[in-house]
Write an enzyme that holds these catalytic residues in place. Structure first.
Site, PDB file in Angstrom:
ATOM      1  N   ASP A 270       0.912  -1.264  -0.134  1.00 15.56           N
ATOM      2  CA  ASP A 270      -0.117   0.166  -0.022  1.00 15.56           C
ATOM      3  C   ASP A 270       0.846   1.289   0.262  1.00 15.56           C
ATOM      4  O   ASP A 270       2.127   1.068   0.429  1.00 15.56           O
ATOM      5  CB  ASP A 270      -1.014   0.002   1.207  1.00 15.56           C
ATOM      6  CG  ASP A 270      -1.841  -1.157   1.346  1.00 15.56           C
ATOM      7  OD1 ASP A 270      -2.213  -1.535   0.136  1.00 15.56           O
ATOM      8  OD2 ASP A 270      -2.415  -1.371   2.255  1.00 15.56           O
ATOM      9  N   TYR A 338       4.364  -9.331   7.248  1.00 14.46           N
ATOM     10  CA  TYR A 338       4.131  -7.802   7.608  1.00 14.46           C
ATOM     11  C   TYR A 338       4.103  -7.593   9.156  1.00 14.46           C
ATOM     12  O   TYR A 338       4.031  -8.437  10.021  1.00 14.46           O
ATOM     13  CB  TYR A 338       2.781  -7.422   7.199  1.00 14.46           C
ATOM     14  CG  TYR A 338       2.330  -7.688   5.949  1.00 14.46           C
ATOM     15  CD1 TYR A 338       2.296  -6.601   4.923  1.00 14.46           C
ATOM     16  CD2 TYR A 338       2.097  -8.854   5.399  1.00 14.46           C
ATOM     17  CE1 TYR A 338       1.951  -6.728   3.820  1.00 14.46           C
ATOM     18  CE2 TYR A 338       1.763  -9.005   4.008  1.00 14.46           C
ATOM     19  CZ  TYR A 338       1.473  -7.655   3.010  1.00 14.46           C
ATOM     20  OH  TYR A 338       1.232  -7.923   1.692  1.00 14.46           O
ATOM     21  N   TYR A 410      -5.362  -9.208   2.332  1.00 16.70           N
ATOM     22  CA  TYR A 410      -5.217  -7.744   2.351  1.00 16.70           C
ATOM     23  C   TYR A 410      -5.142  -7.582   4.044  1.00 16.70           C
ATOM     24  O   TYR A 410      -6.212  -8.223   4.753  1.00 16.70           O
ATOM     25  CB  TYR A 410      -6.922  -7.280   1.962  1.00 16.70           C
ATOM     26  CG  TYR A 410      -7.072  -6.920   0.731  1.00 16.70           C
ATOM     27  CD1 TYR A 410      -6.301  -5.984   0.001  1.00 16.70           C
ATOM     28  CD2 TYR A 410      -7.612  -7.958   0.031  1.00 16.70           C
ATOM     29  CE1 TYR A 410      -6.330  -5.823  -1.473  1.00 16.70           C
ATOM     30  CE2 TYR A 410      -7.818  -7.829  -1.498  1.00 16.70           C
ATOM     31  CZ  TYR A 410      -7.169  -6.729  -2.106  1.00 16.70           C
ATOM     32  OH  TYR A 410      -7.350  -6.607  -3.680  1.00 16.70           O
TER      33      TYR A 410
END
Ligand SMILES: [Zn+2]
Ligand SMILES: [Zn+2]
Length: 453
Positions: A270, A338, A410
């Protein structure tokens, strides 16, 4: 008995003036390992010998038939001499029916070879290939003859011309001919008498780290003016002023004297996420480069200098198109890691954090296309694998989450639940609204070895 190719050749020559190359080309697949010129010359020589045999045997009528053809349409010097000596009249022909418009295309080869050599002075390359656009009229003529005389072993003008042109160019340029992946393709248009180049792209593999938030992966134009510049974007034409692609591509275009660039990456983070760890694999495609022997250390240095504190590249190496395709194909099969900052509405107990970790151990989750990307992605439910989530409390209402998930998951929605569009989610399992306030990509495992073996 059916006619032999010698008889057929005589019939064709009686009809059309043909040079050695073009006569030979009509029988190109017979007795390979020689040239069309040799084939044509040999056929004519055999015919001349037959004519001479008749002449010496006293059959002047038969002899004239052969000698007239060869001296006229055969454009054969020795036949002309023999015919003259024997007093046999013939009609002189000098333009070949199958390779001549204003001049013979084969005779142009030395001149265009020099022209190509001149043009290519500006280019760095090791391999090349030639191609051509033939005169439509000459192609039609050959097709007509082949159909009429049922010739099954002829070679197209284009392929014969390319070979002869390629041979000359090889002698001149002293570079390798590469039929599958040439760096440069030289194309000659017979009709326009024009040379054009197809300079194939250069591919460079590398990995990038993104060290500052707010940078999109690729150039993002202003939605209002589509890049023209308007009030909305202060005349810049841009929604975001920079991009990862441009930081990588622009210095490379300059160094390689390329026309354009494209960055193919293994997925994208992102805009507000950092890309840390070992970085994200990408392949930089440089179109029409004049320089190919780039010093990749210098290139990495230039990119990192220009993008200091924002983008950083490393592990650059020369690559090829297939690797760019692999990156895209693999993106959803990659494993990604992440780290996210997560704010919660309620304080969460240690016990519940452990329960959540267990709940997300090696499971499949369902994600309907998030609201925030619904405008550019089709609305469907994707099943993604979550390998592991680790949760740590940083402050009363703040968690740090480490995620190990399948590519394309996501994360923000895995945290928030996206109004029930992602199931299960941290919001659901922790029983309080959770929000991702900061996101960094820390690792991408592409499932391919980092270096070509
Ligand atoms: Zn010809
Ligand atoms: Zn604008």
């Amino acid at each position: 008995m059916t006619d032999t190719m010698i008889d057929v050749s005589k019939t064709i020559l009686n009809e059309y003036p043909l040079c050695n190359e073009c006569l030979g080309r009509l029988f190109a697949w017979l007795a390979t390992g020689t040239t069309n010129i040799q084939r044509g010359r040999s056929i004519k020589l055999v015919l001349l010998m037959i004519g001479d045999e008749f002449l010496r045997g006293g059959d002047r009528k038969k002899a004239s038939e052969y000698l007239q053809i060869l001296a006229g349409n055969g454009m054969m010097k020795s036949a002309r001499r023999l015919a003259k000596d024997a007093g046999i009249p013939f009609e002189l022909k000098e333009t070949c029916h199958l390779c001549t418009k204003d001049d013979s295309v084969f005779e142009r080869i030395p001149r265009i070879t020099n022209e190509v050599d001149e043009i290519l002075q500006d280019y760095e390359f090791d391999t090349f290939l030639v191609g051509s656009v033939p005169f439509p009229q000459l192609v039609e003529r050959q097709d007509e003859i082949c159909a009429r005389y049922n010739l099954l072993n002829s070679e197209p003008l284009k392929s014969s011309f390319n070979r002869e042109f390629g041979k000359k160019l090889f002698e001149k340029l002293k570079r390798e001919v590469d039929f599958s992946k040439p760096e440069i393709v030289v194309i000659y248009d017979m009709l326009k008498d024009q040379i054009s180049l197809q300079v194939n792209p250069l591919f460079i593999f590398g990995k990038y780290r993104k060290l500052e938030r707010g940078i999109p992966q690729s150039r993002w134009d202003c939605g209002e003016c589509k890049g023209k510049g308007c009030e909305e974007c202060d005349g810049t034409g841009r929604r975001y002023l920079d991009s990862v692609s441009e930081y990588i591509g622009k210095p490379a275009v300059k160094i390689a004297h390329a026309a354009r660039f494209k960055v193919h990456a293994a997925g994208r983070e992102d805009i507000d996420a950092l890309m840390l760890g070992d970085g994200r694999p990408f392949v930089l495609e440089l179109s029409e480069p004049k320089k190919r022997k780039l010093n990749l250390e210098v290139l990495a240095h230039e990119i990192n200098k220009e993008a200091y504190g924002k983008i950083e590249v490393h592990d650059l190496e020369f690559s090829e198109r297939s690797r760019a395709q692999d990156l895209k194909k693999d993106a959803s099969e990659n494993i990604k890691e992440y780290v996210a900052s997560i704010s919660t509405e309620k304080e969460i107990s240690e016990e519940l954090l452990r329960i959540a970790e267990k709940r997300f151990k090696d499971i499949e989750i369902e994600q309907r296309t998030p609201n925030r990307v619904a405008h550019r992605r089709s609305d469907l439910v994707r099943v993604k694998h979550v390998y592991e989530i680790k949760l740590k409390r940083k402050e009363k209402l703040l968690l740090e989450g480490s995620f190990k998930v399948q590519g394309g998951t996501y994360i923000k929605e895995l945290i928030s639940g996206d109004e029930g569009r992602t199931k299960p989610s941290l919001t659901e399992v922790l029983e309080t609204p959770c929000l991702c306030t900061e996101l960094n990509v820390t690792a991408i495992y592409t499932g391919k070895p980092d270096h070509n073996a």
